[in-house]
Scaffold this motif. Structure first.
Motif, PDB file in Angstrom:
ATOM      1  N   GLU A 204       2.131   2.797  -8.952  1.00 48.24           N
ATOM      2  CA  GLU A 204       0.754   1.413  -8.941  1.00 48.24           C
ATOM      3  C   GLU A 204       1.009   0.046  -8.645  1.00 48.24           C
ATOM      4  OE1 GLU A 204      -1.553   0.697 -13.235  1.00 48.24           O
ATOM      5  OE2 GLU A 204       0.267   2.225 -13.520  1.00 48.24           O
ATOM      6  N   VAL A 205      -0.464  -0.124  -8.631  1.00 43.91           N
ATOM      7  CA  VAL A 205       0.131  -1.647  -8.177  1.00 43.91           C
ATOM      8  C   VAL A 205      -0.869  -2.183  -9.454  1.00 43.91           C
ATOM      9  CG1 VAL A 205      -1.778  -2.972  -6.818  1.00 43.91           C
ATOM     10  CG2 VAL A 205      -0.716  -1.176  -5.639  1.00 43.91           C
ATOM     11  N   VAL A 206       0.171  -3.566  -9.998  1.00 42.85           N
ATOM     12  CA  VAL A 206      -0.353  -4.368 -10.872  1.00 42.85           C
ATOM     13  C   VAL A 206      -0.370  -5.359 -11.197  1.00 42.85           C
ATOM     14  CG1 VAL A 206       1.063  -2.173 -12.821  1.00 42.85           C
ATOM     15  CG2 VAL A 206       2.541  -4.134 -11.455  1.00 42.85           C
ATOM     16  N   TRP A 207      -0.145  -5.636 -10.207  1.00 43.48           N
ATOM     17  CA  TRP A 207      -0.713  -7.214  -9.722  1.00 43.48           C
ATOM     18  C   TRP A 207      -1.015  -7.383  -7.799  1.00 43.48           C
ATOM     19  CZ3 TRP A 207       1.326 -11.425  -7.096  1.00 43.48           C
ATOM     20  CH2 TRP A 207       1.035 -12.553  -7.099  1.00 43.48           C
ATOM     21  N   GLU A 208      -1.863  -8.398  -7.430  1.00 38.54           N
ATOM     22  CA  GLU A 208      -1.997  -8.783  -6.140  1.00 38.54           C
ATOM     23  C   GLU A 208      -2.353  -9.613  -6.161  1.00 38.54           C
ATOM     24  OE1 GLU A 208      -5.450  -6.978  -4.059  1.00 38.54           O
ATOM     25  OE2 GLU A 208      -5.351  -4.658  -5.901  1.00 38.54           O
ATOM     26  N   TYR A 209      -1.566 -10.481  -5.058  1.00 38.29           N
ATOM     27  CA  TYR A 209      -3.282 -11.599  -4.285  1.00 38.29           C
ATOM     28  C   TYR A 209      -2.924 -11.768  -2.792  1.00 38.29           C
ATOM     29  CZ  TYR A 209      -2.929 -16.399  -4.095  1.00 38.29           C
ATOM     30  OH  TYR A 209      -3.763 -17.618  -3.670  1.00 38.29           O
ATOM     31  N   PRO A 210      -4.197 -11.532  -2.903  1.00 37.79           N
ATOM     32  CA  PRO A 210      -4.930 -12.226  -0.874  1.00 37.79           C
ATOM     33  C   PRO A 210      -4.423 -13.436  -0.816  1.00 37.79           C
ATOM     34  CG  PRO A 210      -6.322 -11.667  -2.437  1.00 37.79           C
ATOM     35  CD  PRO A 210      -5.596 -11.524  -3.481  1.00 37.79           C
ATOM     36  N   ILE A 211      -3.927 -13.632   0.314  1.00 38.69           N
ATOM     37  CA  ILE A 211      -3.558 -14.556   1.143  1.00 38.69           C
ATOM     38  C   ILE A 211      -4.055 -14.826   2.439  1.00 38.69           C
ATOM     39  CG2 ILE A 211      -1.201 -14.203   2.043  1.00 38.69           C
ATOM     40  CD1 ILE A 211      -0.051 -17.220   1.496  1.00 38.69           C
ATOM     41  N   GLY A 212      -4.607 -13.899   2.884  1.00 36.57           N
ATOM     42  CA  GLY A 212      -5.240 -14.120   4.768  1.00 36.57           C
ATOM     43  C   GLY A 212      -4.026 -13.803   5.525  1.00 36.57           C
TER      44      GLY A 212
END
Length: 314
Positions: A183-191
């Motif tokens: 399960e994905v519980v955190w994410e940060y798109p940085i590009g």
């Protein structure tokens, strides 16, 4: 010329309660034609070295390694072959990701892995897009798929204190935190083609943006609270392909700076106030391809010295 900061002497040759501190050793894994594992002292002198097979033709090579509690080194000799070797050069464990646990005939690249305290090994498999855990015999004991949507090409994975998996996905450039169930519980798109991320003691996440030429710290809510971008303030250090990260007990950060040329250090230590207090600059040894490294702590460094002394005696 080797670039060492004067405070190095205070950090490594100082005393605590009249007892000299153990030295800091640096384990490096370089490719781009260098194809070497090495352990260096604080002045950059090589005290141990092992040639490796290098990457598959046309690729970059070593992207992860680990100094194990038993004093051995876990690394990948090619994109798909993991090895554990002793400081005596003996291979004591091998895993062939290309032909194990259902991967025969499939496209798979391994960029990251971690030996667990129970002796099993976590391996992140790009291409097939999964994280697996194998036992010492190579048998599959657990697996889950990486999230679809371009996140199956990865760079580093690091464990969080809770036992989750912090995974850097190159395209579309996002850091994802998975639980053991996937399960994905955190994410940060940085590009950008993000390379490395670690969970800091304060609960924030430190991210090396890879091709973004930066390192940033973000809160669990995704707020950027610290950053160095393009050039380290008050220095002439130019940031290029930022890679491995390490947090020291004193709160300082170790930053990997790959592909930065011979005029920049490959690793440097920076305080939260952005003061550079140590540099590792060994371009003749590692060249422009030092992506992965591990700065050893006091007990690890002491273990290396003892093992090397025993090998010399034998």
């Amino acid at each position: 010329m080797k670039r060492l900061v004067a405070i190095l002497m205070l950090l490594f040759l100082g005393t605590i309660a009249g007892t000299a501190q153990a030295e800091r050793l640096v384990l490096v894994g370089a490719s781009y034609g260098k194809n070497v594992l090495a352990i260096c002292d604080t002045e950059g002198n090589v005290i141990w070295q092992q040639e490796t097979s290098g990457p598959d033709k046309g690729h970059a090579g070593h992207h992860d390694l680990q100094f194990l509690p038993n004093g051995n080194i876990l690394f990948h000799d090619t994109w798909t072959t993991l090895k554990e070797i002793t400081l005596g050069g003996e291979v004591v464990w091998t895993y062939d990701a290309a032909n194990s646990n259902g991967n025969t005939g499939k496209k798979v690249h391994v960029h990251s892995f971690k030996r667990l305290p129970n002796g099993n090994t976590v391996i992140v498999e790009s291409g097939v897009g999964r994280i697996i855990e194998v036992n010492p015999d190579g048998g599959l004991v657990h697996s889950f798929p990486l999230r679809k949507g371009g996140t199956r090409a990865t760079r580093l994975m690091r464990m969080t204190p809770e036992g989750n998996f912090l995974v850097c996905s190159e395209n579309p450039g996002v850091v994802l935190e998975y639980t053991r169930s996937g399960e994905v519980v955190w994410e940060y798109p940085i590009g950008t083609r993000v390379y490395g991320a670690i969970r800091l003691e304060n609960g924030n996440t430190l991210i090396a943006s890879g091709g973004g030429n930066s390192v940033i710290e973000v809160t669990p809510a995704g707020k950027k609270v610290w950053a160095i971008e393009k050039q380290v303030p008050a220095t002439d250090i130019q940031l290029q392909w930022t890679t491995c990260l390490q947090e020291l007990p004193n709160g300082n950060r170790l930053i990997g700076n790959c592909h930065a040329g011979e005029n920049n250090p490959q690793i440097f230590e920076i305080t939260p106030d952005k003061e550079v207090v140590w540099e590792f600059d060994e371009f003749p040894l590692v060249g422009n391809g030092l992506a992965c490294w591990d700065v050893l702590n006091d007990s690890q460094s002491e273990r290396v010295r003892k093992q090397l002394n025993r090998l010399q005696e034998d």
